[in-house]
Scaffold this active site. Structure first.
Site, PDB file in Angstrom:
ATOM      1  N   HIS A   1       0.873  -1.172   0.000  1.00  0.00           N
ATOM      2  CA  HIS A   1       0.000   0.000   0.000  1.00  0.00           C
ATOM      3  C   HIS A   1       0.910   1.222   0.000  1.00  0.00           C
ATOM      4  O   HIS A   1       1.986   1.182   0.601  1.00  0.00           O
ATOM      5  CB  HIS A   1      -0.834   0.091   1.273  1.00  0.00           C
ATOM      6  CG  HIS A   1      -1.806  -1.015   1.486  1.00  0.00           C
ATOM      7  ND1 HIS A   1      -1.485  -2.176   2.123  1.00  0.00           N
ATOM      8  CD2 HIS A   1      -3.112  -1.117   1.162  1.00  0.00           C
ATOM      9  CE1 HIS A   1      -2.550  -2.954   2.169  1.00  0.00           C
ATOM     10  NE2 HIS A   1      -3.549  -2.344   1.594  1.00  0.00           N
TER      11      HIS A   1
ATOM     12  N   ASP B   1       2.240   1.697   3.375  1.00  0.00           N
ATOM     13  CA  ASP B   1       3.162   0.689   3.937  1.00  0.00           C
ATOM     14  C   ASP B   1       4.586   1.128   3.644  1.00  0.00           C
ATOM     15  O   ASP B   1       5.512   0.871   4.410  1.00  0.00           O
ATOM     16  CB  ASP B   1       3.000  -0.686   3.262  1.00  0.00           C
ATOM     17  CG  ASP B   1       1.631  -1.292   3.435  1.00  0.00           C
ATOM     18  OD1 ASP B   1       0.930  -0.914   4.392  1.00  0.00           O
ATOM     19  OD2 ASP B   1       1.265  -2.138   2.590  1.00  0.00           O
TER      20      ASP B   1
ATOM     21  N   MET C   1       2.520  -5.830  -7.716  1.00  0.00           N
ATOM     22  CA  MET C   1       1.220  -5.216  -7.413  1.00  0.00           C
ATOM     23  C   MET C   1       1.400  -4.104  -6.390  1.00  0.00           C
ATOM     24  O   MET C   1       2.279  -4.168  -5.536  1.00  0.00           O
ATOM     25  CB  MET C   1       0.274  -6.307  -6.859  1.00  0.00           C
ATOM     26  CG  MET C   1      -1.105  -5.842  -6.461  1.00  0.00           C
ATOM     27  SD  MET C   1      -1.226  -5.298  -4.745  1.00  0.00           S
ATOM     28  CE  MET C   1      -1.858  -6.777  -3.953  1.00  0.00           C
TER      29      MET C   1
ATOM     30  N   GLU D   1     -11.185  -6.114  -5.141  1.00  0.00           N
ATOM     31  CA  GLU D   1     -11.211  -7.166  -4.118  1.00  0.00           C
ATOM     32  C   GLU D   1     -12.441  -7.002  -3.228  1.00  0.00           C
ATOM     33  O   GLU D   1     -12.620  -5.962  -2.599  1.00  0.00           O
ATOM     34  CB  GLU D   1      -9.935  -7.084  -3.273  1.00  0.00           C
ATOM     35  CG  GLU D   1      -9.897  -8.101  -2.142  1.00  0.00           C
ATOM     36  CD  GLU D   1      -8.578  -8.053  -1.377  1.00  0.00           C
ATOM     37  OE1 GLU D   1      -7.607  -7.426  -1.860  1.00  0.00           O
ATOM     38  OE2 GLU D   1      -8.536  -8.634  -0.274  1.00  0.00           O
TER      39      GLU D   1
ATOM     40  N   LYS E   1     -15.099  -8.081  -0.064  1.00  0.00           N
ATOM     41  CA  LYS E   1     -15.138  -8.631   1.296  1.00  0.00           C
ATOM     42  C   LYS E   1     -16.534  -8.344   1.842  1.00  0.00           C
ATOM     43  O   LYS E   1     -17.049  -7.247   1.617  1.00  0.00           O
ATOM     44  CB  LYS E   1     -14.063  -7.955   2.158  1.00  0.00           C
ATOM     45  CG  LYS E   1     -13.860  -8.596   3.507  1.00  0.00           C
ATOM     46  CD  LYS E   1     -12.718  -7.919   4.263  1.00  0.00           C
ATOM     47  CE  LYS E   1     -12.471  -8.615   5.583  1.00  0.00           C
ATOM     48  NZ  LYS E   1     -11.464  -7.909   6.398  1.00  0.00           N
TER      49      LYS E   1
ATOM     50  N   GLU F   1     -10.094 -13.118  -2.631  1.00  0.00           N
ATOM     51  CA  GLU F   1      -9.320 -13.586  -1.466  1.00  0.00           C
ATOM     52  C   GLU F   1     -10.047 -14.758  -0.812  1.00  0.00           C
ATOM     53  O   GLU F   1     -11.240 -14.667  -0.508  1.00  0.00           O
ATOM     54  CB  GLU F   1      -9.135 -12.452  -0.450  1.00  0.00           C
ATOM     55  CG  GLU F   1      -8.489 -12.969   0.838  1.00  0.00           C
ATOM     56  CD  GLU F   1      -8.060 -11.915   1.823  1.00  0.00           C
ATOM     57  OE1 GLU F   1      -7.489 -10.892   1.380  1.00  0.00           O
ATOM     58  OE2 GLU F   1      -8.281 -12.110   3.029  1.00  0.00           O
TER      59      GLU F   1
ATOM     60  N   HIS G   1     -12.096 -14.026   2.303  1.00  0.00           N
ATOM     61  CA  HIS G   1     -13.257 -13.147   2.171  1.00  0.00           C
ATOM     62  C   HIS G   1     -14.486 -13.904   1.685  1.00  0.00           C
ATOM     63  O   HIS G   1     -15.608 -13.561   2.074  1.00  0.00           O
ATOM     64  CB  HIS G   1     -12.925 -11.963   1.263  1.00  0.00           C
ATOM     65  CG  HIS G   1     -11.861 -11.088   1.837  1.00  0.00           C
ATOM     66  ND1 HIS G   1     -11.346 -10.012   1.170  1.00  0.00           N
ATOM     67  CD2 HIS G   1     -11.211 -11.140   3.037  1.00  0.00           C
ATOM     68  CE1 HIS G   1     -10.418  -9.428   1.928  1.00  0.00           C
ATOM     69  NE2 HIS G   1     -10.322 -10.103   3.060  1.00  0.00           N
TER      70      HIS G   1
ATOM     71  N   ASP H   1      -5.553 -13.447  -3.768  1.00  0.00           N
ATOM     72  CA  ASP H   1      -5.055 -13.358  -2.396  1.00  0.00           C
ATOM     73  C   ASP H   1      -5.284 -14.701  -1.713  1.00  0.00           C
ATOM     74  O   ASP H   1      -6.437 -15.098  -1.439  1.00  0.00           O
ATOM     75  CB  ASP H   1      -5.789 -12.250  -1.620  1.00  0.00           C
ATOM     76  CG  ASP H   1      -5.189 -10.868  -1.885  1.00  0.00           C
ATOM     77  OD1 ASP H   1      -4.232 -10.773  -2.687  1.00  0.00           O
ATOM     78  OD2 ASP H   1      -5.671  -9.898  -1.279  1.00  0.00           O
TER      79      ASP H   1
ATOM     80  N   ASP I   1     -12.024 -11.644  10.484  1.00  0.00           N
ATOM     81  CA  ASP I   1     -11.054 -11.776   9.396  1.00  0.00           C
ATOM     82  C   ASP I   1      -9.750 -12.373   9.935  1.00  0.00           C
ATOM     83  O   ASP I   1      -8.970 -11.691  10.585  1.00  0.00           O
ATOM     84  CB  ASP I   1     -10.812 -10.358   8.855  1.00  0.00           C
ATOM     85  CG  ASP I   1      -9.884 -10.331   7.679  1.00  0.00           C
ATOM     86  OD1 ASP I   1      -9.700 -11.379   7.035  1.00  0.00           O
ATOM     87  OD2 ASP I   1      -9.340  -9.256   7.402  1.00  0.00           O
TER      88      ASP I   1
ATOM     89  N   ASP J   1      -7.178 -14.305   8.210  1.00  0.00           N
ATOM     90  CA  ASP J   1      -5.955 -14.226   7.394  1.00  0.00           C
ATOM     91  C   ASP J   1      -4.893 -15.241   7.798  1.00  0.00           C
ATOM     92  O   ASP J   1      -3.712 -14.903   7.979  1.00  0.00           O
ATOM     93  CB  ASP J   1      -5.359 -12.798   7.444  1.00  0.00           C
ATOM     94  CG  ASP J   1      -6.218 -11.782   6.716  1.00  0.00           C
ATOM     95  OD1 ASP J   1      -7.018 -12.168   5.845  1.00  0.00           O
ATOM     96  OD2 ASP J   1      -6.087 -10.581   7.022  1.00  0.00           O
TER      97      ASP J   1
ATOM     98  N   ASP K   1      -1.918 -13.128   1.168  1.00  0.00           N
ATOM     99  CA  ASP K   1      -2.407 -12.004   1.961  1.00  0.00           C
ATOM    100  C   ASP K   1      -2.815 -12.555   3.315  1.00  0.00           C
ATOM    101  O   ASP K   1      -3.989 -12.753   3.606  1.00  0.00           O
ATOM    102  CB  ASP K   1      -3.586 -11.324   1.263  1.00  0.00           C
ATOM    103  CG  ASP K   1      -3.989 -10.061   2.000  1.00  0.00           C
ATOM    104  OD1 ASP K   1      -3.238  -9.648   2.912  1.00  0.00           O
ATOM    105  OD2 ASP K   1      -5.043  -9.497   1.686  1.00  0.00           O
TER     106      ASP K   1
HETATM  107  C1  GLT Z   1      -5.982  -5.556   4.161  1.00  0.00           C
HETATM  108  C2  GLT Z   1      -7.088  -6.461   3.702  1.00  0.00           C
HETATM  109  C3  GLT Z   1      -6.676  -7.247   2.534  1.00  0.00           C
HETATM  110  C4  GLT Z   1      -6.427  -6.430   1.307  1.00  0.00           C
HETATM  111  C5  GLT Z   1      -5.281  -5.534   1.443  1.00  0.00           C
HETATM  112  C6  GLT Z   1      -5.186  -4.652   0.230  1.00  0.00           C
HETATM  113  S1  GLT Z   1      -5.288  -4.634   2.908  1.00  0.00           S
HETATM  114  O1  GLT Z   1      -4.983  -6.307   4.760  1.00  0.00           O
HETATM  115  O2  GLT Z   1      -7.455  -7.314   4.776  1.00  0.00           O
HETATM  116  O3  GLT Z   1      -7.584  -8.262   2.233  1.00  0.00           O
HETATM  117  O4  GLT Z   1      -6.098  -7.304   0.249  1.00  0.00           O
HETATM  118  O5  GLT Z   1      -5.736  -3.407   0.439  1.00  0.00           O
HETATM  119 MN    MN Z   2      -6.706  -9.325   0.531  1.00  0.00          MN
HETATM  120 MN    MN Z   3      -8.415 -10.770   4.604  1.00  0.00          MN
END
Ligand code: GLT
Ligand code: MN
Ligand code: MN
Length: 388
Positions: free
Chosen positions: A55, A58, A89, A182, A184, A218, A221, A246, A256, A258, A288
């Site tokens: 980002h 970041d 990216m 993306e 979510k 993702e 998500h 992702d 969330d 991850d 991700d």
């Molecule tokens: C954040 C989010 C991710 C996105 C990122 C890109 S930022 O961590 O949870 O799923 O892909 O903005």
């Molecule tokens: Mn993501």
């Molecule tokens: Mn996520």
């Protein structure tokens, strides 16, 4: 036994925000010291990644002076040169700063919407400077807690206006970069607009330049919403819209998470890897995800190595699945075709329709047939469990 060492051709990438995650959560303070962007690049090189994504903030803090920004960029560039890591990216942080508390592109305040456009244009410039070919849009704050605040149709129009504006910006600058949206369903907003990859695919067709815009699905998500991730990916692929992906993992109906790729639903991860490899997806395999909050940076390296190693093990399992004689025999049987329906299943004609309406099917016999999916699934499990 295969070699599970990550290589550049595997296109394994991580965001600065993933291995750089310091373990802050809504209930607790950070558990790891922050690393500089350059240090994250060296860490990723050590574990064998191909690339690093970021980002805007970041890399360069939102309130950095131009001189500070130059210093950071120089150190980051040196780390990329030293390690050979690529930046495939980039994306914009449109969610952390309080200005975005009610969204960015969809905010009710025109000043916030305009600021978001300015921030994204600068972010695209930064991404292009480091060679990014894909620009992700994750609208984490584009949503609501109460629909009293905004008509969701208005939100969609604003979102469309923003993406259209930014496509024109890219064209005007002559940049070689594509957008990947993306989805979510929720978190950090109560509900997020365009909640799934399917929503995004429909939205893209309403844009001025749909050819410039694809998706970045993702795993977590879609799993959060209890959906089948592979089905979303397949729809995106089939539409020519799988610009990025992702990878991570997640229990359904929870916050969330991850998690490390493949750590929750191995069978789903297997069919995903098999799909990406079978169709010949050539984009980044972007993880991700982040390490458990229990870890120090040695644990973070284990996490990153684990994501890539699991992917490569599953890739080998997919090859084994494709070469398995019993599985192939079952697939041949399942897909058996004596050609007798060929006249009916192609293009429409009045004659075909009339002939089909008159055809006598043995419905009972067709309904009685066992399909042997239990055996097929068990064979899949045995490959995954390492006994086949
Ligand atoms: C954040 C989010 C991710 C996105 C990122 C890109 S930022 O961590 O949870 O799923 O892909 O903005
Ligand atoms: Mn993501
Ligand atoms: Mn996520």
């Amino acid at each position: 036994m295969s070699d599970y060492t990550p290589k550049p051709e595997h296109k394994f990438t991580f965001g600065l925000w993933t291995v750089g995650n310091i373990g802050r959560d809504p209930f607790g303070h950070p558990v790891r010291e922050p690393l500089s962007p350059a240090d994250i690049v060296y860490l990723l090189a050590e574990v064998g990644a191909y690339g690093v994504n970021f980002h805007d903030n970041d890399l360069i803090p939102i309130d950095a002076t131009p001189a500070e920004a130059e210093t950071i960029k120089r150190a980051f560039r040196k780390a990329l040169d030293d390690t050979g890591l690529k930046v495939p990216m980039a994306t914009t942080n449109l969610f952390s700063d309080p200005i975005f508390k009610d969204g960015a592109f969809t905010s009710n305040d025109p000043k916030v919407r305009a600021y978001a456009l300015q921030k994204v244009m600068r972010g695209i410039d930064l991404g292009v400077e480091f060679g990014a070919k894909v620009y992700v849009f994750w609208g984490g704050r584009e949503g609501s807690e109460t629909d009293a605040a905004r008509d969701p149709a208005t939100a969609l129009k604003r979102m469309r206006d923003a993406i259209n504006f930014l496509c024109e910006y890219v064209i005007d600058q002559g940049y070689d970069i594509k957008f990947a949206l993306e989805a979510k369903p929720n978190e950090p907003r109560g509900d997020i607009y365009l909640a799934t990859t399917g929503h995004m695919l429909a939205f893209i067709e309403t844009l001025d330049h749909p050819e410039m815009v694809g998706v970045n699905p993702e795993v977590a998500h879609e799993h959060m919403a209890g959906l089948n991730f592979l089905h979303a990916v397949a729809q995106a692929w089939e539409a020519g819209k799988l610009f990025h992906i992702d990878l991570n993992d997640q229990y359904a109906a929870r916050y969330d998470q991850d998690y490390r790729f493949g750590s929750r639903d191995l069978k789903a991860a297997f069919f995903l890897v098999k799909f990406l490899e079978d169709v010949g997806y050539e984009g980044s395999r972007h993880f991700d995800a982040h390490a458990y909050r229990t870890e120090d940076y040695e644990g973070v390296k284990e996490f990153a190595r684990g994501c890539m190693r699991t992917y490569l093990i599953l890739k080998e399992k997919a090859q084994r699945w494709n070469a398995d004689p019993e599985i192939q025999a079952l697939l041949a049987e399942i897909n058996a075709d004596d050609g007798s329906m060929m006249p009916f299943l192609g293009k429409y004609s009045r004659e075909t329709a009339n002939a089909l309406k008159a055809y006598a099917f043995d419905r009972a016999a067709l309904g009685k047939r066992g399909l042997k999916y239990e055996r097929l699934d068990q064979l899949t499990m045995e490959i995954l469990l390492g006994v086949r």
